[in-house]
Design a protein around this motif. Sequence first.
Motif, PDB file in Angstrom:
ATOM      1  N   ASP A 171       0.823  -1.218   0.000  1.00  0.00           N
ATOM      2  CA  ASP A 171       0.000   0.000   0.000  1.00  0.00           C
ATOM      3  C   ASP A 171       0.856   1.266   0.000  1.00  0.00           C
ATOM      4  OD1 ASP A 171      -2.482  -1.136  -0.191  1.00  0.00           O
ATOM      5  OD2 ASP A 171      -2.789  -1.275   1.967  1.00  0.00           O
ATOM      6  N   VAL A 172       1.969   1.221   0.739  1.00  0.00           N
ATOM      7  CA  VAL A 172       2.879   2.375   0.779  1.00  0.00           C
ATOM      8  C   VAL A 172       3.397   2.669  -0.634  1.00  0.00           C
ATOM      9  CG1 VAL A 172       5.166   3.124   1.552  1.00  0.00           C
ATOM     10  CG2 VAL A 172       3.557   2.205   3.191  1.00  0.00           C
TER      11      VAL A 172
ATOM     12  N   VAL B 271       0.546   4.142  -2.698  1.00  0.00           N
ATOM     13  CA  VAL B 271       0.286   5.553  -2.373  1.00  0.00           C
ATOM     14  C   VAL B 271       1.386   6.434  -2.966  1.00  0.00           C
ATOM     15  CG1 VAL B 271       0.285   7.206  -0.449  1.00  0.00           C
ATOM     16  CG2 VAL B 271      -1.153   5.194  -0.339  1.00  0.00           C
TER      17      VAL B 271
ATOM     18  N   ALA C 191      -4.742   2.297  -2.971  1.00  0.00           N
ATOM     19  CA  ALA C 191      -4.225   1.378  -1.942  1.00  0.00           C
ATOM     20  C   ALA C 191      -5.387   0.623  -1.302  1.00  0.00           C
ATOM     21  CB  ALA C 191      -3.466   2.175  -0.884  1.00  0.00           C
TER      22      ALA C 191
ATOM     23  N   LYS D 249      -6.661  -3.627   3.531  1.00  0.00           N
ATOM     24  CA  LYS D 249      -8.085  -3.824   3.828  1.00  0.00           C
ATOM     25  C   LYS D 249      -8.547  -5.204   3.353  1.00  0.00           C
ATOM     26  CE  LYS D 249     -12.385  -1.230   3.594  1.00  0.00           C
ATOM     27  NZ  LYS D 249     -13.064  -0.080   2.992  1.00  0.00           N
TER      28      LYS D 249
ATOM     29  N   LEU E 249      -6.958  -8.041   5.522  1.00  0.00           N
ATOM     30  CA  LEU E 249      -7.539  -8.180   6.856  1.00  0.00           C
ATOM     31  C   LEU E 249      -8.975  -8.691   6.796  1.00  0.00           C
ATOM     32  CD1 LEU E 249      -6.064  -4.987   8.544  1.00  0.00           C
ATOM     33  CD2 LEU E 249      -5.562  -7.341   9.154  1.00  0.00           C
TER      34      LEU E 249
ATOM     35  N   VAL F 203     -10.421 -12.132   8.528  1.00  0.00           N
ATOM     36  CA  VAL F 203     -11.618 -12.204   9.384  1.00  0.00           C
ATOM     37  C   VAL F 203     -12.620 -13.205   8.808  1.00  0.00           C
ATOM     38  CG1 VAL F 203     -13.608 -10.894  10.235  1.00  0.00           C
ATOM     39  CG2 VAL F 203     -11.331  -9.907  10.355  1.00  0.00           C
TER      40      VAL F 203
ATOM     41  N   LEU G  46     -12.939  -5.827  13.179  1.00  0.00           N
ATOM     42  CA  LEU G  46     -11.504  -6.039  13.429  1.00  0.00           C
ATOM     43  C   LEU G  46     -10.597  -5.377  12.379  1.00  0.00           C
ATOM     44  CD1 LEU G  46     -11.364  -9.684  14.808  1.00  0.00           C
ATOM     45  CD2 LEU G  46     -10.952  -7.557  16.031  1.00  0.00           C
ATOM     46  N   PRO G  47     -10.916  -5.465  11.055  1.00  0.00           N
ATOM     47  CA  PRO G  47     -10.036  -4.794  10.088  1.00  0.00           C
ATOM     48  C   PRO G  47      -9.949  -3.289  10.309  1.00  0.00           C
ATOM     49  CG  PRO G  47     -11.484  -6.331   8.964  1.00  0.00           C
ATOM     50  CD  PRO G  47     -11.970  -6.245  10.375  1.00  0.00           C
TER      51      PRO G  47
ATOM     52  N   ALA H 227      -7.670  -2.690  13.324  1.00  0.00           N
ATOM     53  CA  ALA H 227      -6.271  -2.927  12.976  1.00  0.00           C
ATOM     54  C   ALA H 227      -5.725  -1.795  12.100  1.00  0.00           C
ATOM     55  CB  ALA H 227      -6.136  -4.262  12.242  1.00  0.00           C
ATOM     56  N   MET H 228      -6.519  -1.389  11.100  1.00  0.00           N
ATOM     57  CA  MET H 228      -6.036  -0.312  10.215  1.00  0.00           C
ATOM     58  C   MET H 228      -5.948   1.024  10.947  1.00  0.00           C
ATOM     59  SD  MET H 228      -7.446  -1.049   6.420  1.00  0.00           S
ATOM     60  CE  MET H 228      -9.157  -1.013   6.816  1.00  0.00           C
TER      61      MET H 228
ATOM     62  N   ILE I  60      -2.745   0.975  12.850  1.00  0.00           N
ATOM     63  CA  ILE I  60      -1.598   1.187  11.943  1.00  0.00           C
ATOM     64  C   ILE I  60      -1.539   2.668  11.533  1.00  0.00           C
ATOM     65  CG2 ILE I  60      -0.550   0.532   9.727  1.00  0.00           C
ATOM     66  CD1 ILE I  60      -2.006  -2.173   9.985  1.00  0.00           C
TER      67      ILE I  60
ATOM     68  N   PHE J 133       8.435   6.951   5.332  1.00  0.00           N
ATOM     69  CA  PHE J 133       7.782   5.638   5.259  1.00  0.00           C
ATOM     70  C   PHE J 133       6.550   5.592   6.170  1.00  0.00           C
ATOM     71  CE2 PHE J 133       7.696   1.118   6.785  1.00  0.00           C
ATOM     72  CZ  PHE J 133       7.300   0.533   5.591  1.00  0.00           C
TER      73      PHE J 133
ATOM     74  N   LEU K 240       3.729   7.735   4.886  1.00  0.00           N
ATOM     75  CA  LEU K 240       3.062   7.068   3.754  1.00  0.00           C
ATOM     76  C   LEU K 240       2.140   5.947   4.250  1.00  0.00           C
ATOM     77  CD1 LEU K 240       5.896   6.887   1.064  1.00  0.00           C
ATOM     78  CD2 LEU K 240       3.750   8.121   0.878  1.00  0.00           C
ATOM     79  N   ILE K 241       2.562   5.262   5.315  1.00  0.00           N
ATOM     80  CA  ILE K 241       1.697   4.228   5.914  1.00  0.00           C
ATOM     81  C   ILE K 241       0.401   4.884   6.404  1.00  0.00           C
ATOM     82  CG2 ILE K 241       1.422   2.717   7.931  1.00  0.00           C
ATOM     83  CD1 ILE K 241       4.325   1.909   7.658  1.00  0.00           C
TER      84      ILE K 241
ATOM     85  N   ALA L 103      -0.935   7.652   5.388  1.00  0.00           N
ATOM     86  CA  ALA L 103      -1.728   8.090   4.221  1.00  0.00           C
ATOM     87  C   ALA L 103      -2.453   6.902   3.581  1.00  0.00           C
ATOM     88  CB  ALA L 103      -0.807   8.761   3.205  1.00  0.00           C
ATOM     89  N   ALA L 104      -1.761   5.763   3.484  1.00  0.00           N
ATOM     90  CA  ALA L 104      -2.376   4.558   2.886  1.00  0.00           C
ATOM     91  C   ALA L 104      -3.552   4.084   3.724  1.00  0.00           C
ATOM     92  CB  ALA L 104      -1.326   3.455   2.764  1.00  0.00           C
ATOM     93  N   MET L 105      -3.408   4.131   5.044  1.00  0.00           N
ATOM     94  CA  MET L 105      -4.508   3.692   5.917  1.00  0.00           C
ATOM     95  C   MET L 105      -5.659   4.685   5.864  1.00  0.00           C
ATOM     96  SD  MET L 105      -3.624   0.859   6.986  1.00  0.00           S
ATOM     97  CE  MET L 105      -2.366   0.433   5.824  1.00  0.00           C
TER      98      MET L 105
ATOM     99  N   THR M  80      -6.615   6.508   3.331  1.00  0.00           N
ATOM    100  CA  THR M  80      -7.399   6.324   2.093  1.00  0.00           C
ATOM    101  C   THR M  80      -8.300   5.089   2.193  1.00  0.00           C
ATOM    102  OG1 THR M  80      -5.590   5.093   1.091  1.00  0.00           O
ATOM    103  CG2 THR M  80      -5.707   7.421   0.554  1.00  0.00           C
ATOM    104  N   GLN M  81      -7.859   4.074   2.933  1.00  0.00           N
ATOM    105  CA  GLN M  81      -8.678   2.855   3.037  1.00  0.00           C
ATOM    106  C   GLN M  81      -9.747   2.946   4.114  1.00  0.00           C
ATOM    107  OE1 GLN M  81      -6.234  -0.963   2.411  1.00  0.00           O
ATOM    108  NE2 GLN M  81      -4.727   0.604   2.866  1.00  0.00           N
TER     109      GLN M  81
END
Lengths: 56, 142
Positions: free
Chosen positions: A24-25, A28, A34, A38, A41, A45, B61-62, B65-66, B69, B128, B131-132, B134-136, B138-139
């Motif tokens: 995903d990094v 992005v 990205a 999701k 995970l 589940v 749960l997802p 977790a996200m 992160i 890094f 960016l993690i 930012a990725a989370m 967006t999701q």
Amino acid sequence: MSFFGSLLGSVVKVALTPVAVAKDVVNVATGKEADATKKNLEDAVDDLEDAMDDIT
Amino acid sequence: MESWKLLLLALVTIVGAWLSARMEAREYAHNRKVSHFLLTCLRVMVAGLVLRSLLPDPVELPVVAMSLIYMMGIFGPVHRICLNQIRINRYFVHIPWSHLGTESKYDTFFRTLLRGNEKAAFVSMTTFELLIAAAMYTQLTP
């Protein structure tokens, strides 16, 4: 899939989360969508729920 | 998750990172040993409590977790920058702005990857982690 198969699938997917995050990094950084973390995970589940269904 | 909740999470994480950096800098200044394992447990516990109050029942749960992160991606850079700045400006410790920990395997990994160049490792780690986050983000946004 059997209980143990589903459980193992779930554990493996959770263990692969850092790889999905890294993917995903890159997505992005390159301006792509990205969604790997999701999906990964959610699959984990789903597998866990399948495993629970198998024993109930 | 709604955008305002993610922004609130970011704000809480930034404040938490700053407070944690202040306390950690004080402990270092008094030459006290800091247990990083206990600190990490405490941070994850506080993050869990904040998430519990923000997420609707039943929790997915997802999403949890996200969100964790995402918070980690914000906490890391802010904490690292604040800790170095507080140590340099308040406690007059002679360290470069790009100082990295010597015991952390994560810091060591990046330092080794960049052949001992601490500044490059510091900037890479910060980028890094952002960016993690930012990725989370967006999701997590619908």
